[in-house]
Design an enzyme around this catalytic site. Structure first.
Site, PDB file in Angstrom:
ATOM      1  N   GLU A  15     -12.871   6.736  -4.334  1.00 54.71           N
ATOM      2  CA  GLU A  15     -13.185   7.789  -3.376  1.00 54.71           C
ATOM      3  C   GLU A  15     -13.123   9.136  -4.085  1.00 54.71           C
ATOM      4  OE1 GLU A  15     -10.086   8.779  -0.409  1.00 54.71           O
ATOM      5  OE2 GLU A  15      -9.186   6.869  -0.980  1.00 54.71           O
ATOM      6  N   CYS A  51      -9.244   4.002   0.627  1.00 58.14           N
ATOM      7  CA  CYS A  51      -8.448   3.139  -0.263  1.00 58.14           C
ATOM      8  C   CYS A  51      -8.811   1.663  -0.138  1.00 58.14           C
ATOM      9  CB  CYS A  51      -6.969   3.308   0.027  1.00 58.14           C
ATOM     10  SG  CYS A  51      -6.419   4.989  -0.194  1.00 58.14           S
ATOM     11  N   SER A  99      -1.837   9.218  10.337  1.00 55.15           N
ATOM     12  CA  SER A  99      -2.260   8.227   9.325  1.00 55.15           C
ATOM     13  C   SER A  99      -1.192   7.145   9.161  1.00 55.15           C
ATOM     14  CB  SER A  99      -2.583   8.912   7.985  1.00 55.15           C
ATOM     15  OG  SER A  99      -1.423   9.374   7.338  1.00 55.15           O
ATOM     16  N   HIS A 111      -0.877  -1.825   0.324  1.00 58.70           N
ATOM     17  CA  HIS A 111      -1.444  -0.562  -0.159  1.00 58.70           C
ATOM     18  C   HIS A 111      -0.301   0.452  -0.098  1.00 58.70           C
ATOM     19  CE1 HIS A 111      -3.518   3.164  -0.504  1.00 58.70           C
ATOM     20  NE2 HIS A 111      -3.296   3.503   0.756  1.00 58.70           N
TER      21      HIS A 111
HETATM   22  P1  HMG Z   1       6.422  15.138   5.770  1.00 61.43           P
HETATM   23  O1  HMG Z   1       6.106  15.500   7.184  1.00 61.43           O
HETATM   24  O2  HMG Z   1       6.631  16.259   4.826  1.00 61.43           O
HETATM   25  O3  HMG Z   1       7.672  14.199   5.661  1.00 61.43           O
HETATM   26  O4  HMG Z   1       5.209  14.288   5.216  1.00 61.43           O
HETATM   27  P2  HMG Z   1       8.724  13.755   6.777  1.00 61.43           P
HETATM   28  O5  HMG Z   1       9.377  14.938   7.357  1.00 61.43           O
HETATM   29  O6  HMG Z   1       8.055  12.761   7.703  1.00 61.43           O
HETATM   30  O7  HMG Z   1       9.768  12.999   5.843  1.00 61.43           O
HETATM   31  C1  HMG Z   1       9.412  11.858   5.152  1.00 61.43           C
HETATM   32  C2  HMG Z   1      10.597  10.916   5.145  1.00 61.43           C
HETATM   33  O8  HMG Z   1      11.647  11.483   4.345  1.00 61.43           O
HETATM   34  C3  HMG Z   1      11.213  10.685   6.533  1.00 61.43           C
HETATM   35  O9  HMG Z   1      11.585   9.318   6.568  1.00 61.43           O
HETATM   36  C4  HMG Z   1      12.459  11.552   6.505  1.00 61.43           C
HETATM   37  O10 HMG Z   1      13.487  11.113   7.383  1.00 61.43           O
HETATM   38  C5  HMG Z   1      12.883  11.399   5.065  1.00 61.43           C
HETATM   39  P3  HMG Z   1      10.884   8.302   7.626  1.00 61.43           P
HETATM   40  O11 HMG Z   1      11.236   8.791   8.973  1.00 61.43           O
HETATM   41  O12 HMG Z   1       9.401   8.445   7.374  1.00 61.43           O
HETATM   42  O13 HMG Z   1      11.428   6.967   7.259  1.00 61.43           O
HETATM   43  N1  HMG Z   1      13.772  12.453   4.553  1.00 61.43           N
HETATM   44  C6  HMG Z   1      14.810  12.220   3.723  1.00 61.43           C
HETATM   45  N2  HMG Z   1      15.285  11.070   3.194  1.00 61.43           N
HETATM   46  C7  HMG Z   1      16.352  11.151   2.347  1.00 61.43           C
HETATM   47  N3  HMG Z   1      16.966  12.326   2.037  1.00 61.43           N
HETATM   48  C8  HMG Z   1      16.530  13.496   2.549  1.00 61.43           C
HETATM   49  C9  HMG Z   1      15.395  13.475   3.444  1.00 61.43           C
HETATM   50  N4  HMG Z   1      14.688  14.412   4.107  1.00 61.43           N
HETATM   51  C10 HMG Z   1      13.711  13.782   4.777  1.00 61.43           C
HETATM   52  N5  HMG Z   1      17.124  14.640   2.227  1.00 61.43           N
HETATM   53  C11 HMG Z   1       3.701  12.468   4.863  1.00 61.43           C
HETATM   54  C12 HMG Z   1       5.170  12.925   4.887  1.00 61.43           C
HETATM   55  C13 HMG Z   1       3.612  11.056   4.347  1.00 61.43           C
HETATM   56  C14 HMG Z   1       3.130  12.540   6.294  1.00 61.43           C
HETATM   57  C15 HMG Z   1       2.888  13.450   3.947  1.00 61.43           C
HETATM   58  O14 HMG Z   1       3.361  13.352   2.639  1.00 61.43           O
HETATM   59  C16 HMG Z   1       1.391  13.169   3.969  1.00 61.43           C
HETATM   60  O15 HMG Z   1       0.666  13.673   4.809  1.00 61.43           O
HETATM   61  N6  HMG Z   1       0.880  12.356   2.977  1.00 61.43           N
HETATM   62  C17 HMG Z   1      -0.536  11.993   2.892  1.00 61.43           C
HETATM   63  C18 HMG Z   1      -0.947  10.995   3.940  1.00 61.43           C
HETATM   64  C19 HMG Z   1      -0.429   9.589   3.681  1.00 61.43           C
HETATM   65  O16 HMG Z   1      -0.015   9.246   2.609  1.00 61.43           O
HETATM   66  N7  HMG Z   1      -0.519   8.738   4.730  1.00 61.43           N
HETATM   67  C20 HMG Z   1      -0.119   7.335   4.599  1.00 61.43           C
HETATM   68  C21 HMG Z   1      -0.888   6.405   5.528  1.00 61.43           C
HETATM   69  S1  HMG Z   1      -2.655   6.635   5.389  1.00 61.43           S
HETATM   70  C22 HMG Z   1      -3.094   5.763   3.938  1.00 61.43           C
HETATM   71  O17 HMG Z   1      -2.340   4.993   3.427  1.00 61.43           O
HETATM   72  C23 HMG Z   1      -4.447   6.053   3.385  1.00 61.43           C
HETATM   73  C24 HMG Z   1      -4.487   6.968   2.177  1.00 61.43           C
HETATM   74  O18 HMG Z   1      -4.005   6.290   1.039  1.00 61.43           O
HETATM   75  C25 HMG Z   1      -5.909   7.482   1.945  1.00 61.43           C
HETATM   76  C26 HMG Z   1      -7.067   6.497   1.854  1.00 61.43           C
HETATM   77  O19 HMG Z   1      -7.154   5.490   2.526  1.00 61.43           O
HETATM   78  O20 HMG Z   1      -7.991   6.850   1.099  1.00 61.43           O
HETATM   79  C27 HMG Z   1      -3.625   8.189   2.369  1.00 61.43           C
END
Ligand code: HMG
Length: 387
Positions: free
Chosen positions: A79, A111, A201, A233
């Site tokens: 992609e 992906c 997502s 994935h």
């Molecule tokens: P965010 O909002 O910054 O993170 O973004 P958060 O506030 O949700 O925190 C993440 C985790 O860290 C949470 O755990 C927190 O509790 C924890 P969870 O509730 O998720 O289990 N946390 C801590 N843990 C330990 N010590 C600490 C601490 N503080 C917080 N001190 C997000 C996270 C993934 C949303 C962001 O990075 C993002 O938007 N990423 C890109 C999108 C993505 O990867 N989506 C995945 C599914 S879609 C997919 O797989 C397709 C893709 O590959 C693309 C394609 O298909 O081409 C993306």
């Protein structure tokens, strides 16, 4: 006839950032990046490593002259397309020295396209059992500096040879899939970066996993206890775990323990690389195969997710003697030879781009230790070198 993966390897750029450093510079607790997201290091691609060079470098780890005689199809899953018309597979076809009597195409579905390639390759081999297919899945994940997605960036490529002599993994016919038109992650043609609704997502990933897992159970009567490991994935390594946890209660205690332990092994390489989009599921597969102790003939389940969205769950069996056909030393060497860079160095690389106006750019490939490099751009054409 057996059809499956005969060989598999990957390549990542020679530069990386430590996630502890990135967290500090983004005023985040390193625990969030390392535990909450589950990433330790992030691969950084300089301009001399683009999706084509990464893919060619991965393919050169596995393609021999004997393979070159039989490969009649090159599939390039990505992609991070570099051209709206010319298929990136054609560059790889030349750089890897595939015979001219071959088809070469590029496939896109976020992906998911690595898995789409694998299923198409299976069909091709069923019709042409004496031939082989070279699949490369290669991507550079970019969300932008100081964005929530930044911690889930990465770069790298996986290469696989699919044939009727699968020495690593035999693909089974059990496969379930789903398509749902959603806007969880996308990258319009005019944008360098992906647009993403992060929380949505995550929800969609889990929803589509539950859908295809439910379909699988209904179609086959299979249960979690049948599996030695499940591979996911991995946009970041916590994501697959979140999905796995939603179904773990269906398993007995020993299965639970086995699946969790093997899940961790499947994430070891991704922890050091980040999201490689179309290649992520297959990087997790290599990590599992090279780091876990799995029984020969054991059954694996693989979940592929591509935003937009398509989900697929399919199964495969480990071929007796599969360990002998893996390349853990090559991959170990690749990781050990990487250079750690600081956050300001990563940021300086991140904002560099190739000219878009037809001007000529010559890149310094001496600095780049990889065999295949992008050496520049001339008259709107990318110039590759094989060192
Ligand atoms: P965010 O909002 O910054 O993170 O973004 P958060 O506030 O949700 O925190 C993440 C985790 O860290 C949470 O755990 C927190 O509790 C924890 P969870 O509730 O998720 O289990 N946390 C801590 N843990 C330990 N010590 C600490 C601490 N503080 C917080 N001190 C997000 C996270 C993934 C949303 C962001 O990075 C993002 O938007 N990423 C890109 C999108 C993505 O990867 N989506 C995945 C599914 S879609 C997919 O797989 C397709 C893709 O590959 C693309 C394609 O298909 O081409 C993306």
């Amino acid at each position: 006839m057996k059809i499956g993966i005969e060989k598999i390897s990957f390549h990542v750029p020679h530069l990386y950032v430590d996630m502890h450093d990135l967290a500090i510079s983004r005023n985040e607790d390193p625990g969030k990046y390392k535990i909450g997201i589950g990433q330790d290091e992030m691969a950084v691609a300089p301009l001399t490593q683009d999706p084509v060079s990464l893919a060619a470098n991965a393919a050169l780890n596995i393609v021999t002259d004997e393979d070159r005689e039989k490969i009649d199809f090159v599939m390039f899953a990505t992609e991070t397309g570099i051209d709206q018309s010319k298929a990136a597979a054609v560059y790889v076809h030349r750089l890897v020295g595939i015979k001219k009597e071959a088809r070469s195409i590029e496939l896109k579905h976020a992906c998911y396209s690595g898995t789409a390639s694998l299923q198409l390759a299976k069909g091709h081999i069923a019709l042409n059992p004496d031939s082989k297919v070279l699949i490369v899945a290669s991507d550079i994940a970019r969300y932008g500096l100081n964005t929530p997605g930044e911690v889930t960036q990465g770069a790298g490529a996986v290469a696989m040879i699919v044939s009727s002599d699968p020495k690593v993994l035999e693909l089974e016919d059990e496969s379930t899939f789903v398509t749902k038109d959603i806007m969880d992650f996308w990258r319009p043609n005019y944008s360098e970066y992906a647009y993403v609704d992060g929380k949505f997502s995550n929800e969609m990933y889990i929803e589509l996993f539950n859908d295809v897992w439910g379909q699988y159970k209904e179609k086959t009567g299979g249960t979690l206890d049948d599996f030695k490991a499940l591979c996911f994935h991995l946009p970041y390594t916590k994501m697959g775990l979140k999905a796995l946890r939603t179904i773990l209660d269906e398993a007995d205690e020993s299965t639970k323990e086995r699946l969790l332990e093997n899940y961790t092994k499947s994430t070891l390489y991704s922890r050091r690389v980040g999201n490689v989009y179309s290649a992520s599921l297959y990087l997790s597969l290599v990590s599992l195969l090279e780091n876990a102790d799995l029984e020969e003939n054991g059954k694996l389940g693989l979940f592929s997710y591509g935003s937009g969205a398509v989900g697929e769950f399919f199964t495969a069996r480990l071929v007796p003697g599969y360990k002998k056909h893996l390349l853990p030393e090559t991959h170990d060497k690749l990781f050990n030879a990487r250079k750690q860079i600081s956050v300001p160095e990563y940021e300086a690389i991140f904002v560099q781009s190739l000219p878009k106006d037809g001007s000529t750019l010559e890149l310094d490939v001496e600095e780049d230790p990889n065999k295949v490099c992008l050496a520049g751009i001339k008259e709107h054409q990318r110039q590759y070198v094989i060192k």
